[in-house]
Design an enzyme around this catalytic site. Structure first.
Site, short mmCIF file in Angstrom:
data_model
loop_
_atom_site.label_atom_id
_atom_site.label_comp_id
_atom_site.label_asym_id
_atom_site.label_seq_id
_atom_site.Cartn_x
_atom_site.Cartn_y
_atom_site.Cartn_z
N VAL A 172 93.24 16.90 -27.67
CA VAL A 172 94.53 16.25 -27.97
C VAL A 172 94.58 14.78 -27.56
O VAL A 172 95.56 14.11 -27.84
CB VAL A 172 95.71 17.01 -27.33
N SER B 40 90.30 19.05 -24.71
CA SER B 40 89.69 20.32 -25.12
C SER B 40 88.24 20.21 -25.56
O SER B 40 87.57 21.24 -25.70
CB SER B 40 90.52 20.96 -26.24
N LYS C 152 85.86 22.02 -23.33
CA LYS C 152 85.67 23.47 -23.41
C LYS C 152 84.26 23.82 -23.88
O LYS C 152 83.71 24.85 -23.49
CB LYS C 152 86.71 24.08 -24.35
N TYR D 231 90.60 22.45 -13.77
CA TYR D 231 90.74 22.39 -15.23
C TYR D 231 91.33 21.05 -15.69
O TYR D 231 90.85 20.46 -16.66
CB TYR D 231 91.64 23.55 -15.70
N TYR E 270 90.99 24.18 -33.47
CA TYR E 270 92.21 24.95 -33.27
C TYR E 270 92.43 25.88 -34.46
O TYR E 270 91.48 26.42 -35.01
CB TYR E 270 93.42 24.02 -33.03
#
Length: 309
Positions: free
Chosen positions: A263, A65, A68, A193, A245
């Site tokens: 993660v 992540s 992102k 992705y 998060y």
């Protein structure tokens, strides 16, 4: 007040490492489950090019992540701020990063922000290119510029493992395609992705990216503009509000720096205008953040008064 030597960082890493036993390595993506639970590393990259580091800094890991942040910057460069935020919101969420719940209650059915999975999928869908290969290549080129490391590439084993187990992300895509939020073939988007998430780096690479963001999008040594300043500002703001998060608020209070986790155990952070931070610790807490990595950053922030607040 800054951390000047590797020895200073080593002491903090040794103190924080014991927390790794209280977390768990991510195993819902099988390839990630092979990480060493006790690993912990940190790098601080300063504006003059000096890098202080400690722990298992030679270990490579995938962005997950953390990617992102980078795809958001690239999508805004490609499509413009107005178009990107027509399809994805700007608000934090208290829901898990892979939740579908808010999509069913939002009107229109667009994701709340680019740092949750649904929002990140929308953002990745907006990257320009005639093929998955071209889109991924453009993202890698940006990362090579940010890190000054042209050897960074995809861990194809992790990408394959993620692609084969990406059932929930497929569900998010099909739901959003039904509502016109994303376009094109879902499998092509999932392929891109999972590859972006499987780009492999070290904590030193993350620290250098953090330094560019801290330096308003400019390379710390050449002063070359890599990201427009306005885009760097947007990215940093999302890191504060949504980057950890649904533990972002607590992290802002306890650590107080813009940060984004993944993660795999990676965390990218920054202290404007002088420090980029990279952390790796694959043992995760219940929110999906590196349990020892967060503790390490908390210790670092308190000792050197790094909070931007």
């Amino acid at each position: 007040m800054y951390c000047e030597t590797d020895e200073d960082l080593c002491e903090l890493v040794n103190r924080a490492r014991k927390y790794t036993e209280y977390g768990k390595v991510a195993n819902y993506i099988p390839a990630l489950g092979r990480a060493e639970q006790s690993d912990l590393a940190i790098a601080l990259y300063y504006k003059d090019g000096h890098c202080v580091k400690a722990g298992d800094v030679e270990k490579k890991f995938t962005l997950q992540s953390v990617s992102k942040v980078l795809t958001l910057a690239l999508a805004i460069m490609d499509q413009g701020e107005e178009e990107v935020f027509r399809k994805v919101g700007m608000e934090p969420t208290g829901d898990p990063f892979n939740s579908i719940a808010k999509l069913e209650t939002q009107i229109p059915a667009k994701p709340l922000n680019p740092m949750i999975n649904a929002g990140a999928l929308v953002v990745t869908n907006m990257i320009e290119g005639r093929s998955t290969h071209e889109k991924l290549g453009r993202l890698l080129t940006l990362i090579h510029d940010l890190t000054n490391n042209s050897k960074i590439d995809v861990d194809h084993g992790v990408a394959k493992s993620e692609y084969e187990t990406a059932h929930l992300n497929r569900s998010l895509c099909y739901y959003m395609k039904q509502h016109g939020v994303i376009t094109g073939e879902v499998e092509e988007l999932i392929d891109l992705y999972t590859r972006q998430c499987a780009i492999q780096v070290t904590c030193i690479d993350l620290a250098r990216i953090g330094m560019v963001l801290a330096n308003k999008g400019r390379d710390p040594l050449s002063n070359r503009l890599i990201l427009p300043e306005g885009i760097a500002t947007i990215v940093k703001t999302f890191m504060v509000t949504c980057g950890m998060y649904n533990a972002s608020g607590e992290f802002a209070i306890r650590v107080g720096i813009p940060a984004k986790s993944g993660v795999s155990g990676g965390i990218i952070g920054l202290v404007p205008p002088n420090i980029g931070v990279g952390v790796y610790g694959p043992s995760l807490n219940e929110k999906g953040n590196s349990i020892a990595g967060v503790k390490l950053l908390e210790m670092l922030s308190q000792r050197y008064q790094l909070s931007i607040f």
